[in-house]
Design an enzyme around this catalytic site. Structure first.
Site, PDB file in Angstrom:
ATOM      1  N   GLU A 196      32.014   8.897  32.156  1.00 53.85           N
ATOM      2  CA  GLU A 196      31.886   9.582  30.868  1.00 53.85           C
ATOM      3  C   GLU A 196      32.889  10.713  30.680  1.00 53.85           C
ATOM      4  O   GLU A 196      33.106  11.170  29.554  1.00 53.85           O
ATOM      5  CB  GLU A 196      30.459  10.122  30.686  1.00 53.85           C
ATOM      6  CG  GLU A 196      30.048  11.275  31.595  1.00 53.85           C
ATOM      7  CD  GLU A 196      29.494  10.850  32.937  1.00 53.85           C
ATOM      8  OE1 GLU A 196      28.755  11.634  33.555  1.00 53.85           O
ATOM      9  OE2 GLU A 196      29.801   9.711  33.394  1.00 53.85           O
TER      10      GLU A 196
ATOM     11  N   LYS B 275      27.689  17.400  17.245  1.00 62.43           N
ATOM     12  CA  LYS B 275      28.594  18.177  16.397  1.00 62.43           C
ATOM     13  C   LYS B 275      29.775  17.347  15.889  1.00 62.43           C
ATOM     14  O   LYS B 275      30.146  17.433  14.719  1.00 62.43           O
ATOM     15  CB  LYS B 275      29.118  19.383  17.182  1.00 62.43           C
ATOM     16  CG  LYS B 275      29.945  20.362  16.384  1.00 62.43           C
ATOM     17  CD  LYS B 275      29.083  21.162  15.438  1.00 62.43           C
ATOM     18  CE  LYS B 275      29.483  22.581  15.338  1.00 62.43           C
ATOM     19  NZ  LYS B 275      28.560  23.427  14.597  1.00 62.43           N
TER      20      LYS B 275
ATOM     21  N   HIS C 198      32.048   9.274  37.679  1.00 63.71           N
ATOM     22  CA  HIS C 198      31.584   9.620  36.329  1.00 63.71           C
ATOM     23  C   HIS C 198      32.506   8.990  35.274  1.00 63.71           C
ATOM     24  O   HIS C 198      33.561   9.530  34.962  1.00 63.71           O
ATOM     25  CB  HIS C 198      31.547  11.146  36.156  1.00 63.71           C
ATOM     26  CG  HIS C 198      30.438  11.801  36.917  1.00 63.71           C
ATOM     27  ND1 HIS C 198      29.178  11.976  36.389  1.00 63.71           N
ATOM     28  CD2 HIS C 198      30.393  12.295  38.177  1.00 63.71           C
ATOM     29  CE1 HIS C 198      28.404  12.559  37.291  1.00 63.71           C
ATOM     30  NE2 HIS C 198      29.114  12.762  38.383  1.00 63.71           N
TER      31      HIS C 198
ATOM     32  N   GLY D 218      23.083  14.010  38.571  1.00 66.78           N
ATOM     33  CA  GLY D 218      22.234  15.180  38.740  1.00 66.78           C
ATOM     34  C   GLY D 218      22.590  15.898  40.028  1.00 66.78           C
ATOM     35  O   GLY D 218      23.266  15.335  40.897  1.00 66.78           O
TER      36      GLY D 218
ATOM     37  N   ASP E  53      27.393  22.925   9.942  1.00 64.17           N
ATOM     38  CA  ASP E  53      26.079  22.292  10.060  1.00 64.17           C
ATOM     39  C   ASP E  53      25.244  22.456   8.789  1.00 64.17           C
ATOM     40  O   ASP E  53      24.747  21.479   8.228  1.00 64.17           O
ATOM     41  CB  ASP E  53      25.310  22.855  11.267  1.00 64.17           C
ATOM     42  CG  ASP E  53      26.062  22.661  12.567  1.00 64.17           C
ATOM     43  OD1 ASP E  53      26.926  21.769  12.619  1.00 64.17           O
ATOM     44  OD2 ASP E  53      25.805  23.419  13.518  1.00 64.17           O
TER      45      ASP E  53
ATOM     46  N   CYS F 150      26.307   8.055  39.522  1.00 63.06           N
ATOM     47  CA  CYS F 150      26.239   9.071  40.571  1.00 63.06           C
ATOM     48  C   CYS F 150      24.809   9.182  41.126  1.00 63.06           C
ATOM     49  O   CYS F 150      24.349   8.261  41.792  1.00 63.06           O
ATOM     50  CB  CYS F 150      26.764  10.407  40.042  1.00 63.06           C
ATOM     51  SG  CYS F 150      27.225  11.579  41.355  1.00 63.06           S
ATOM     52  N   TYR F 151      24.075  10.245  40.836  1.00 63.06           N
ATOM     53  CA  TYR F 151      22.691  10.339  41.305  1.00 63.06           C
ATOM     54  C   TYR F 151      21.880   9.139  40.821  1.00 63.06           C
ATOM     55  O   TYR F 151      21.013   8.632  41.544  1.00 63.06           O
ATOM     56  CB  TYR F 151      22.043  11.635  40.819  1.00 63.06           C
ATOM     57  CG  TYR F 151      20.584  11.784  41.217  1.00 63.06           C
ATOM     58  CD1 TYR F 151      20.240  12.293  42.466  1.00 63.06           C
ATOM     59  CD2 TYR F 151      19.565  11.398  40.362  1.00 63.06           C
ATOM     60  CE1 TYR F 151      18.910  12.413  42.853  1.00 63.06           C
ATOM     61  CE2 TYR F 151      18.231  11.513  40.732  1.00 63.06           C
ATOM     62  CZ  TYR F 151      17.904  12.025  41.982  1.00 63.06           C
ATOM     63  OH  TYR F 151      16.585  12.133  42.358  1.00 63.06           O
TER      64      TYR F 151
END
Length: 522
Positions: free
Chosen positions: A182, A378, A180, A58, A238, A85-86
């Site tokens: 990710e 998605k 990070h 964040g 979608d 991180c945060y």
């Protein structure tokens, strides 16, 4: 049938731009994952019953006034916790450690020196140029650092700038990383997350789209029973996948409606209904192009164009839906990011423009919603489409706005300007596909500008239209960067448009990113 939601991990969101990416990475490891805002409350977190908890990054500092905080109860659930991180700094703050502003802000690529390879960083290090067996490349983005770890924690890794770049309290199964894992810029980040999920949380990989089909079909049958469902099809992935899985569950109880609004791309009005028919869907094709175009005549303001198309669509769809006797449900292709944004920790975002897709149907029509995709991202929807045997043409279709070509024609929409843009757009897509780039690009399209420029064709002076090309890459449409298309490809597209389409003598390429620009021009 096994419960595909049994193995579940929860991400608490503290405002990171990467929060959705954390959840997607967890799901890529075939573990079900949801996101909640940090202030969802401890009872809601307990009720979710996660096997592991991830605290996102964040933009705040834990010592700021108004910084997003959670209670220490969140760390007393008896499950492993990973702070990113945060999230790592918050864990330190809550457990009595010390966080302070770093003398040097650490942003971008960094070498992580591994001190403990036993669990979180197991089998990490030793790949990539310049890496040793005890180091790896990670992506940093922080201005604070851990000055003193909480009691019970030990160091797991460090960098030249961060003495504690990763830490662990193995007795309580609490872990923190300053980087990070990710993002793709941390090459072994996915393995680090898998170490947490499988080695530390003890999760099993039960989340996959093959199992999801059986689960979703069962839910739809239970919800709908023997009643009827209608679905507005746009040709996009979608709504198409939603329709196919509902049809898999209830067959001909589903009635689909495809409205030709007059601002579709070249050949789309004929191709899309034909494709749906081949998939066995009960489809009603409605050609209302003249109605839409007559209402758009003389309108130049983009917001007015959107509202005219949205209002007219609802009017046409309502009239057709009323012909489906006994319809009680409306199927929609709502995705998980839509659900997350509706409970954003930041509150409502500023309205930049009306959403491209048509809204307002459920409230206006008083139909109960069937939303079989509301748990999916998605990329998972596309995977589900493949599992359902749907054609690649639909699964990999690039996003296309609800108002169609109307918001890619700057200024008035009329038959002549539609002709020019349709032909230009067809050239762009044809050449992008021929170059093998269609699946790699988020969106690629043409825009007709409201200006004319001087040109020379043959021995004659011309005064014709300008077409702009737009190609962007994005993960979710919230941010986007322009694609560095090969010069030769740009040259071929430009030459074809100018030579083949009467009324165009100049082609430009849009090299702006979002923000500050938007993907569409209107």
């Amino acid at each position: 049938m096994s419960d595909i939601h049994q193995q579940r991990v929860l991400v608490l969101d503290f405002g990171s731009q990467y929060t959705q990416l954390i959840a997607r990475r967890v799901r890529e490891a075939k573990v079900y994952c949801e996101i909640m805002p940090y202030n969802a409350g401890i009872e809601k977190v307990r009720a979710f019953n996660p096997k592991g908890l991830i605290l996102s990054g964040g933009p705040s500092s834990v010592y700021d006034d108004g910084a997003p905080l959670i209670s220490k109860e969140h760390l007393d659930l008896g499950v492993p916790v990973l702070g990113i991180c945060y999230g790592m700094q918050l864990m330190t703050h809550l457990l009595g450690g010390e966080v302070a502003k770093a003398a040097k802000r650490e942003y971008g690529r960094a070498e992580l020196l591994i001190d403990d390879e036993s669990d979180l960083l197991k089998a990490i290090g030793g790949i990539g140029e310049g890496e040793s067996a005890s180091s790896t490349v990670v992506w940093m983005s922080h201005g604070d650092r851990i000055e003193r770890m909480p009691e019970g924690f030990g160091p797991v890794a460090h960098t030249d700038n961060s003495p504690t770049a990763a830490m662990a309290d193995k007795a309580r199964r609490f872990y923190g990383v300053q980087f990070h894992p990710e993002v793709v810029h941390t090459p072994q980040g996915f393995q680090i997350l898998k170490n947490f999920l499988f080695g530390i949380c003890g999760c099993e990989p039960t989340w996959d789209m093959g199992s999801f089909i059986d689960y979703a079909v069962g839910i739809i049958r239970e919800q709908v029973g023997d009643r009827k469902v209608i679905c507005a099809l746009s040709g996009g992935v979608d709504s198409s996948v939603a329709a196919v899985i509902v049809h898999r569950a209830i067959g001909d109880q589903l009635s689909c409606i495809f409205v030709n609004n007059g601002v579709l791309r070249k050949g789309e009005a004929e191709r899309v209904p034909e494709t749906y028919a081949q998939m066995g869907l009960n489809l009603k094709y409605v050609d209302s192009s003249e109605t839409f175009l007559s209402r758009l005549a003389g309108v130049e303001d983009p917001e007015k164009k959107r509202k005219i198309i949205g209002t007219t669509f609802i009017e046409v769809f309502e009239a057709e839906a009323a012909k489906v006797e006994g319809a009680e449900f409306l199927a929609q292709g709502t995705l998980y990011p839509d659900v997350i944004e509706s409970v954003s920790l930041k509150g409502p975002s500023a309205i930049i423009k009306s959403h491209h897709n048509v809204g307002g149907l459920p409230e206006k029509m008083k139909l109960k919603l069937v939303e079989p995709l509301r748990e999916l991202f998605k990329d998972e929807v596309r995977e589900l489409g493949k599992e359902l045997g749907m054609p690649d043409e639909i699964i990999w279709r690039q996003p296309f706005p609800g108002p169609g070509l109307a918001i890619r024609i700057l200024g008035e929409v009329n038959a002549e300007r539609l002709r020019i843009l349709r032909e230009a757009d067809a050239v762009v897509l044809e050449e992008i596909k021929k170059a093998g780039l269609y699946r790699e690009i988020w969106q690629s399209f043409a825009v007709l500008l409201p200006i004319r420029t001087v040109g020379v064709m043959g021995d004659e002076r011309t005064y014709e239209n300008v077409v702009a090309l737009r190609a962007v890459n994005s993960k979710d449409g919230m941010t986007a960067d322009w694609v560095r298309l090969p010069y030769d490809l740009l040259g071929v597209i430009s030459n074809r448009i100018i030579n083949e389409i009467k009324g165009v003598n100049r082609v430009c390429y849009d090299i702006s990113s979002k923000p500050p620009s938007t993907i569409e021009w209107e």
